[in-house]
Design a protein around this motif. Sequence first.
Motif, PDB file in Angstrom:
ATOM      1  N   ARG A 196       0.831  -1.198   0.000  1.00 12.98           N
ATOM      2  CA  ARG A 196       0.000   0.000   0.000  1.00 12.98           C
ATOM      3  C   ARG A 196       0.870   1.253   0.000  1.00 12.98           C
ATOM      4  N   PRO A 197       0.693   2.158  -0.956  1.00 10.55           N
ATOM      5  CA  PRO A 197       1.524   3.376  -1.014  1.00 10.55           C
ATOM      6  C   PRO A 197       1.162   4.352   0.101  1.00 10.55           C
ATOM      7  N   TYR A 198       2.077   5.260   0.381  1.00  9.05           N
ATOM      8  CA  TYR A 198       1.766   6.333   1.321  1.00  9.05           C
ATOM      9  C   TYR A 198       0.682   7.219   0.719  1.00  9.05           C
ATOM     10  N   ASP A 199      -0.219   7.684   1.572  1.00 11.23           N
ATOM     11  CA  ASP A 199      -1.290   8.559   1.099  1.00 11.23           C
ATOM     12  C   ASP A 199      -0.812   9.990   0.892  1.00 11.23           C
ATOM     13  N   VAL A 200       0.088  10.437   1.762  1.00  9.86           N
ATOM     14  CA  VAL A 200       0.531  11.832   1.755  1.00  9.86           C
ATOM     15  C   VAL A 200       2.042  11.879   1.918  1.00  9.86           C
ATOM     16  N   ILE A 201       2.677  12.809   1.219  1.00  4.00           N
ATOM     17  CA  ILE A 201       4.118  13.041   1.339  1.00  4.00           C
ATOM     18  C   ILE A 201       4.333  14.526   1.607  1.00  4.00           C
ATOM     19  N   VAL A 202       5.147  14.837   2.617  1.00  2.00           N
ATOM     20  CA  VAL A 202       5.446  16.228   2.976  1.00  2.00           C
ATOM     21  C   VAL A 202       6.961  16.365   3.108  1.00  2.00           C
TER      22      VAL A 202
END
Length: 460
Positions: A154-160
């Motif tokens: 499952r990929p990350y939903d959010v990247i900051v």
Amino acid sequence: MTSAAPHQSILDKPFVLDLFAGPGGLDVAGHALDIPSLGIEWDKSACLTRYAAGLDTLHADVSAVRRSAFESLPPEINVLAGGPPCQTYSVAGHGAGRKNLNKVKEYIERLTAGESDEAIDEDLKTLSDPRTALVLEPLRYAIQATRSPNREKRPYDVIVLEQVPAVEELWHHYAKVLQGTGLPDGTKYKVVVGLLDTETYGVPQKRSRAVLIARREELDAPSLPVPTHRSYGAKEWNRRNEDDQAATGQAHQPTLDEGTAPETEERRETGDKDLQPWRSMGDVLADPVGTHPGRATPFLVRSNYGSSGIPGRRGVRSDRQPAFTVTGRISRFVVFQHLDANIVYEGARFSMNEAGMLQSFPPDYPWSGKAQSQQVGNAVPPLFGAHLLSAALGLPQLDPDALREPWQPATEEQRAKLRSQGCGAADACTDMCPRPEDQAPPRSTARPRKSDKNNSKTSE
């Protein structure tokens, strides 16, 4: 800038993985927003600060965790965040990263095309400063998440991501591939990139950061955080007696009217009336709070940065202005206070508690270990980090006063438990921790040493 974020998080249960976590700026932001986080940090002293603050931490090399321990990370992590080390991109460094921007862009393309880690790692060995490659780690983590059985791919939903302004060009390239090519498994993101000034988010400090916020394509498009405070335009220091000091080499003695010209004060009353005035050093340091006794005003601060070989040609600001960018040299900034209207004297330099407060850390944050000035300077300002996380997750903006309460450090029992989890032992590092000798940055070859210059001149 876009409109304010909605008051409902786009994720049911945000959980942040903070790469290159430092002493905890982004984790403190998450704590204020009631968002759990796990930080990975390889510097022992920064980890000691984190343990003392009660922050979940892995004392480890980010690259090593990705290669050999990724499956041990909590599978519920759905937000990837981080600020890769900036030394090779910062204008204060030797610039190996800036000189290799195009090469790093090629690595970004190769990673998203699905090229093997082994081939990439072999070629990265050719970089003059291996720290340059650390800016690729967030992308490599994002790709690894889609290959992880523990996460069910499952990929990350959010990247900051955040970094010095010189990295903005790479963030734009990140955005191009995340939106266009996507990750090797086909995951794509909606991305926004920008260059933001921290004083426009209530941090009492002038500091510019390149930021990237990405959300999975299935989610709403992200937006940059909306400013809450007016921007600050620095006034040039009045270099009086400059000819004399150039001739004598004597540093200029500041006076209390320096850095407080009328236009500086007018700046607080002009601009967007919907925004609050920028916050000054005096706003956060004058009053007692926690163990901070309060600092008498007025005062002046002379930075440690000179120019043109003249030690006295350095910026001066008053307590009514935001601080200079807080760096690892913050303890060298000279603070002047007054005896009467015409006499100044050198007062106590900023304590680590005060330096942290200028970074928007809560008072009494438990700075620990060695190189504490460097820890403070390297950290993400927590208030700025809270604005980034709020914008990324669709949360309301944090009340700045939430970070004005003194920080409650971990108990000895809590600290021992955190260190057992992060280092492998309650009161010591173990074989799982990076070795101290591995933490020393490599000697840069980008700028010759003075002796090398002399040798080269002799041989010409």
